[in-house]
Write an enzyme that holds these catalytic residues in place. Structure first.
Site, PDB file in Angstrom:
ATOM      1  N   HIS A  51       0.823  -1.208   0.000  1.00  0.00           N
ATOM      2  CA  HIS A  51       0.000   0.000   0.000  1.00  0.00           C
ATOM      3  C   HIS A  51       0.862   1.265   0.000  1.00  0.00           C
ATOM      4  O   HIS A  51       0.406   2.341   0.409  1.00  0.00           O
ATOM      5  CB  HIS A  51      -0.963   0.025   1.200  1.00  0.00           C
ATOM      6  CG  HIS A  51      -1.809  -1.197   1.321  1.00  0.00           C
ATOM      7  ND1 HIS A  51      -2.972  -1.377   0.606  1.00  0.00           N
ATOM      8  CD2 HIS A  51      -1.638  -2.322   2.056  1.00  0.00           C
ATOM      9  CE1 HIS A  51      -3.501  -2.550   0.899  1.00  0.00           C
ATOM     10  NE2 HIS A  51      -2.704  -3.152   1.777  1.00  0.00           N
ATOM     11  N   SER A  67      14.351  19.911 -16.735  1.00  0.00           N
ATOM     12  CA  SER A  67      13.223  20.830 -16.772  1.00  0.00           C
ATOM     13  C   SER A  67      13.653  22.096 -17.483  1.00  0.00           C
ATOM     14  O   SER A  67      14.786  22.559 -17.329  1.00  0.00           O
ATOM     15  CB  SER A  67      12.752  21.158 -15.351  1.00  0.00           C
ATOM     16  OG  SER A  67      11.887  22.272 -15.336  1.00  0.00           O
TER      17      SER A  67
END
Length: 438
Positions: A145, A266
């Site tokens: 999870h 970026s």
């Protein structure tokens, strides 16, 4: 398929020149078989081959021009062959129908595509095996999870992927075998105007098996299974790519894609090192899976045939195989150069104050006489204090200070349950299962 996500060998498998060459071989081998059976003159069959070898490559523009008039691709091709061959071309396509050429050609192309993909899988498996053994005993935290669970090793992650792609290879081999069938059975598949021995001859020459019973087409359940297999492989690619993406998150940073000199992450933020390759793989996997449903819908054709499958296969045949070929090669490259950070793995594993050892304490308490419910309660109440302190507190220390726990376990016994090596004692067994004795 766009060039950005294409590799030359797979692209060539679907090129018009390749398709027309296969069409010619189907027609010429069928003619040879008919010549052997005395249906057509042997010299005519020989002349067709001789003319083809002496002629320049097929004129794609000429075939397209003929098709623009005839509105039929196989007729356009046969007309062009007749222009190159002469009178003997009249013996071509005797008793055959267009699907005999188209479906048999597709079988050849899918078989060749599968061979390329199988080689891709072999390359990927080789890298996965190397990285698995390299990090066989590199401890890292297992997560369920998305939450810290218990220790594993990074090598086990790679071994797990190796086993999965080994299954992928076996499935693709079966799918290749399933789709590699030849149909030269004539209109509605009854062999009324062509001898079944012609089909067997062509199949043998092209490395195919005969389709036991065709209608006017090869049954599309074969193709559906092939493309479904590609979809499952794509999902396996995405699963491993997603793992890398999660491991590269700033908060985790246990592994990351290689960042080459001069690479930019970026346009706005010079500090960025993004998992662009594995994100790309996630997108490509979606595309390959997107071709599965049309292949399934192609199974239900009208009666002995219709051509509702044709336009679909002109898309999905090239696109699915070209995309998957590129994706497998990209994934292999990512894993080959993947940067792995054992120190960060250790830091992450230890940041929650030993919570990852809670199950061992739980089991030890039950062995010491506590009910499972009481043991769970004792461990959990101490574990939650560690959780809420964000790892500032130590589970081991809290357990040693809990009189209900120490009534059942000594301090040394508690310490023993926080041994990392305990979790890795069966790594060899798992590796033997995956890779065989080593």
């Amino acid at each position: 398929m766009i060039p950005r996500y294409s590799r030359p060998e797979m692209v060539a498998t679907w090129a018009p020149e390749t398709r027309f060459q296969i069409w010619f071989e189907i027609e010429a081998h069928a003619l040879d078989a008919m010549a052997e059976l005395g249906i057509v003159p042997k010299e005519a069959a020989a002349k067709v081959w001789e003319a083809h070898k002496a002629a320049p490559p097929f004129d794609i523009a000429r075939i397209d021009a003929i098709e623009a008039e005839t509105k039929h691709d196989v007729i356009a091709f046969l007309t062009h062959v007749a222009e190159r061959t002469g009178a003997e071309a009249r013996f071509l396509h005797q008793g055959m129908t267009s699907s005999d050429v188209l479906d048999t050609c597709l079988a050849v192309q899918l078989s060749r595509a599968a061979d390329i993909l199988l080689a891709d899988l072999d390359a990927l498996l080789e890298v996965l095996k190397r990285r698995a053994f390299e990090h066989k005993l590199t401890p890292t935290i297992g997560r369920s999870h998305g939450i810290h669970a218990e220790p594993v090793t990074f090598g086990l992650k790679m071994a797990e992927a190796y086993a999965e792609f080994t299954r992928a290879k076996a499935r693709l081999m079966a799918a290749r075998l399933d789709v590699a069938t030849c149909a030269i059975s004539g209109a509605v598949g009854t062999f009324a105007n062509i001898d079944p021995r012609v089909e067997q001859y062509v199949a043998d020459k092209l490395g195919l098996t005969v389709e036991p019973v065709s209608t006017q087409v090869i049954p599309r359940d074969r193709h559906a299974m092939f493309f479904a297999t590609l979809g499952v492989i794509a999902s396996s690619i995405e699963r491993l790519a997603t793992e890398v993406r999660h491991l590269q998150r700033t908060e985790v940073l246990e592994a990351e894609e290689y960042f080459s000199p001069g690479q930019k992450g970026s346009s706005a933020m010079p500090h960025k090192r993004n998992p662009v390759l594995t994100e790309n793989l996630t997108g490509l996997a979606r595309m390959v899976r997107g071709y599965v449903t049309p292949a399934l819908e192609n199974v239900a054709l009208w009666h002995e045939r219709d051509i509702s499958h044709s336009s679909v296969e002109r898309y999905i045949g090239p696109d699915a195989t070209i995309t998957l070929d590129f994706a497998l090669a990209r994934l292999t490259g990512v894993l080959d150069r993947l940067l792995v950070y054992p120190e960060r793995m250790a830091k992450n594993m230890n940041r929650m104050g030993g919570l990852i050892h809670s199950q061992r304490v739980l089991l030890a308490l039950t062995q010491a006489g506590a009910s499972r419910e009481d043991a769970y309660r004792l461990v959990q109440r101490n574990a939650m204090k560690v959780w809420e302190s964000d790892g500032a507190l130590s589970l081991e220390d809290l357990l040693k200070a809990d009189p209900e726990v120490t009534a059942l376990m000594s301090a040394d016994e508690i310490t023993d349950k926080f041994d990392l090596g305990y979790h890795l004692k069966h790594v060899d067994t798992i590796f033997d299962r995956v890779f065989g004795s080593h």
